[in-house]
Scaffold this active site. Structure first.
Site, PDB file in Angstrom:
ATOM      1  N   GLY A 196       0.839  -1.207   0.000  1.00  0.00           N
ATOM      2  CA  GLY A 196       0.000   0.000   0.000  1.00  0.00           C
ATOM      3  C   GLY A 196       0.868   1.249   0.000  1.00  0.00           C
ATOM      4  O   GLY A 196       0.659   2.184  -0.782  1.00  0.00           O
ATOM      5  N   HIS A 197       1.884   1.272   0.876  1.00  0.00           N
ATOM      6  CA  HIS A 197       2.803   2.423   0.902  1.00  0.00           C
ATOM      7  C   HIS A 197       3.555   2.534  -0.427  1.00  0.00           C
ATOM      8  O   HIS A 197       3.726   3.621  -0.967  1.00  0.00           O
ATOM      9  CB  HIS A 197       3.861   2.252   1.996  1.00  0.00           C
ATOM     10  CG  HIS A 197       3.329   2.257   3.393  1.00  0.00           C
ATOM     11  ND1 HIS A 197       3.290   1.127   4.167  1.00  0.00           N
ATOM     12  CD2 HIS A 197       2.851   3.266   4.165  1.00  0.00           C
ATOM     13  CE1 HIS A 197       2.803   1.419   5.362  1.00  0.00           C
ATOM     14  NE2 HIS A 197       2.520   2.703   5.392  1.00  0.00           N
ATOM     15  N   GLN A 227       0.367  11.004  17.980  1.00  0.00           N
ATOM     16  CA  GLN A 227      -0.931  10.592  17.451  1.00  0.00           C
ATOM     17  C   GLN A 227      -1.441   9.281  18.045  1.00  0.00           C
ATOM     18  O   GLN A 227      -2.451   8.756  17.607  1.00  0.00           O
ATOM     19  CB  GLN A 227      -0.889  10.522  15.929  1.00  0.00           C
ATOM     20  CG  GLN A 227      -0.001   9.432  15.352  1.00  0.00           C
ATOM     21  CD  GLN A 227       0.166   9.600  13.841  1.00  0.00           C
ATOM     22  OE1 GLN A 227       0.906  10.445  13.373  1.00  0.00           O
ATOM     23  NE2 GLN A 227      -0.542   8.796  13.066  1.00  0.00           N
ATOM     24  N   GLY A 230      -2.783   8.101   1.449  1.00  0.00           N
ATOM     25  CA  GLY A 230      -3.650   6.993   1.038  1.00  0.00           C
ATOM     26  C   GLY A 230      -5.107   7.239   1.406  1.00  0.00           C
ATOM     27  O   GLY A 230      -5.410   7.766   2.478  1.00  0.00           O
ATOM     28  N   GLU A 231      -6.004   6.803   0.499  1.00  0.00           N
ATOM     29  CA  GLU A 231      -7.451   6.896   0.782  1.00  0.00           C
ATOM     30  C   GLU A 231      -7.871   5.918   1.872  1.00  0.00           C
ATOM     31  O   GLU A 231      -8.965   6.021   2.401  1.00  0.00           O
ATOM     32  CB  GLU A 231      -8.242   6.571  -0.484  1.00  0.00           C
ATOM     33  CG  GLU A 231      -8.342   7.735  -1.425  1.00  0.00           C
ATOM     34  CD  GLU A 231      -9.346   7.477  -2.533  1.00  0.00           C
ATOM     35  OE1 GLU A 231      -9.615   6.313  -2.830  1.00  0.00           O
ATOM     36  OE2 GLU A 231      -9.830   8.473  -3.096  1.00  0.00           O
ATOM     37  N   ASP A 259      -6.860   5.792   4.812  1.00  0.00           N
ATOM     38  CA  ASP A 259      -7.147   6.656   5.966  1.00  0.00           C
ATOM     39  C   ASP A 259      -7.899   7.877   5.438  1.00  0.00           C
ATOM     40  O   ASP A 259      -7.355   8.979   5.350  1.00  0.00           O
ATOM     41  CB  ASP A 259      -5.844   7.057   6.655  1.00  0.00           C
ATOM     42  CG  ASP A 259      -5.140   5.852   7.258  1.00  0.00           C
ATOM     43  OD1 ASP A 259      -5.750   5.179   8.088  1.00  0.00           O
ATOM     44  OD2 ASP A 259      -3.990   5.579   6.864  1.00  0.00           O
ATOM     45  N   ARG A 273      -1.285  -2.629  10.611  1.00  0.00           N
ATOM     46  CA  ARG A 273      -1.983  -3.285  11.734  1.00  0.00           C
ATOM     47  C   ARG A 273      -2.416  -4.708  11.398  1.00  0.00           C
ATOM     48  O   ARG A 273      -2.744  -5.483  12.296  1.00  0.00           O
ATOM     49  CB  ARG A 273      -3.168  -2.454  12.182  1.00  0.00           C
ATOM     50  CG  ARG A 273      -2.690  -1.222  12.921  1.00  0.00           C
ATOM     51  CD  ARG A 273      -3.779  -0.222  13.210  1.00  0.00           C
ATOM     52  NE  ARG A 273      -3.193   1.076  13.497  1.00  0.00           N
ATOM     53  CZ  ARG A 273      -2.903   1.541  14.692  1.00  0.00           C
ATOM     54  NH1 ARG A 273      -3.151   0.815  15.746  1.00  0.00           N
ATOM     55  NH2 ARG A 273      -2.364   2.727  14.849  1.00  0.00           N
TER      56      ARG A 273
HETATM   57  O1  PAF Z   1      -0.743   7.732   7.903  1.00  0.00           O
HETATM   58  C1  PAF Z   1       0.289   7.689   8.613  1.00  0.00           C
HETATM   59  O2  PAF Z   1       1.089   6.777   8.500  1.00  0.00           O
HETATM   60  C2  PAF Z   1       0.540   8.775   9.618  1.00  0.00           C
HETATM   61  O3  PAF Z   1      -0.638   9.211  10.188  1.00  0.00           O
HETATM   62  C3  PAF Z   1       1.339   9.958   9.051  1.00  0.00           C
HETATM   63  C4  PAF Z   1       0.577  10.675   7.956  1.00  0.00           C
HETATM   64  C5  PAF Z   1       2.667   9.461   8.503  1.00  0.00           C
HETATM   65  C6  PAF Z   1       1.629  10.973  10.156  1.00  0.00           C
HETATM   66  O4  PAF Z   1       2.371  10.423  11.184  1.00  0.00           O
END
Ligand code: PAF
Length: 284
Positions: A36-37, A61, A152-153, A155, A192
């Site tokens: 995905g990344h 976060q 990415g969509e 999230d 995850r």
């Molecule tokens: O989507 C993520 O992996 C994180 O929320 C991000 C955008 C890298 C911020 O830490």
């Protein structure tokens, strides 16, 4: 590929590219990279002369310390994958570099009008999450100074939050959305998913199937009550062994509850399966 640990080095590199009239595209990540990344990285490659990927597990976060500690860290494999993709620079700061006065002392980035976008859905379940995301992403944008950034969509709410921040603060970066990559059974790729055992991973594909069925029913019957259909989807997930946090139909533009006249709708869901909290979303 350059692996850069210091803010000054990253800023100098991006300033040099700019002076030479070259553009850069940025993919922020927390590492543990999967396909995905990498698809976001490939997309970034087509958008600018240079690609920068950051790897930083942002403590701001995470609402729960245990979640932060358990977050998978696979730096060497990540760097190998980025090299293989022809990435120009991996920006890999440590916490001291990003938050030199301590994470508690880091001034939160204030973005007018972010509520109710950050207090609903994921924001309701994880109250400190989006304030932590906007703070780190603004800081990363300042350091990397990209022309374009790819999110990415998968999230979807995060994507909308970042778009809102960029528009409201007038940041000079174009935000581009990348499509969700899925396993063969429909499970959206996510770091995850590593928390799932083999049988759970197979079962997890049900989440996407239930959302697709919900979309089919919404499209088949324009006067159907979306809340009733969402409740049925939730029940179906529960029957399949999930513990759903939410299954909703929202307006795609701002994630406000969708009215009958809204044509641009998105189904969003979050559900626990065993130890993993899975999120997914699809366009109606
Ligand atoms: O989507 C993520 O992996 C994180 O929320 C991000 C955008 C890298 C911020 O830490």
């Amino acid at each position: 590929m350059q692996t850069i640990h210091h803010i000054t080095d990253m800023s100098s590199l991006s300033a040099r590219w700019r002076e030479q009239g070259e553009t850069s595209a940025f993919v922020p990540t927390m590492g543990n990279l999967h396909d995905g990344h990498l698809s976001l990285v490939r997309q970034a490659r087509d958008l600018a002369d240079h690609v920068v990927v950051s790897i930083f597990v942002n403590p701001l976060q995470f609402d729960r310390a245990a979640d932060l500690d358990a977050y998978p860290r696979t730096l060497e494999a990540d760097l190998d994958a980025l090299r293989a993709e022809g990435v120009d620079a991996a920006f890999v700061p440590d916490e001291q570099e990003m938050y030199p006065h301590g994470r508690e002392a880091e001034p939160p980035v204030e973005v007018p009008g972010l509520e109710p976008l950050i207090t609903t859905l994921e924001g309701e379940q994880r109250p400190g999450h989006f304030p932590g995301v906007v703070t780190v992403v603004k800081k990363l944008f300042d350091i990397v100074a990209p022309d374009v950034a790819v999110f990415g969509e998968k999230d979807f709410q995060q994507l909308r939050v970042i778009e809102h921040m960029v528009a409201t603060l007038g940041l000079p970066v174009r935000v581009v959305a990348g499509e969700t990559r899925r396993e063969a059974n429909g499970l959206a790729m996510s770091s995850r998913n590593n928390y799932l055992g083999a049988a759970e991973r197979e079962q997890a594909g049900r989440l996407h199937a239930v959302l697709q069925e919900l979309r089919r029913r919404l499209l088949a019957d324009p006067v159907a009550d979306p809340d009733a259909l969402c409740a049925e989807a939730r029940a179906e997930l529960e029957a399949a062994g999930f513990r759903p946090d939410y299954v909703v139909v929202r307006r795609a533009s701002d994630l406000a509850p969708a009215g009958p006249q809204d044509t641009d709708r998105r189904i969003l869901a979050a559900a626990w399966l065993g130890p993993a909290r899975l999120i997914d979303n699809i366009k109606v």
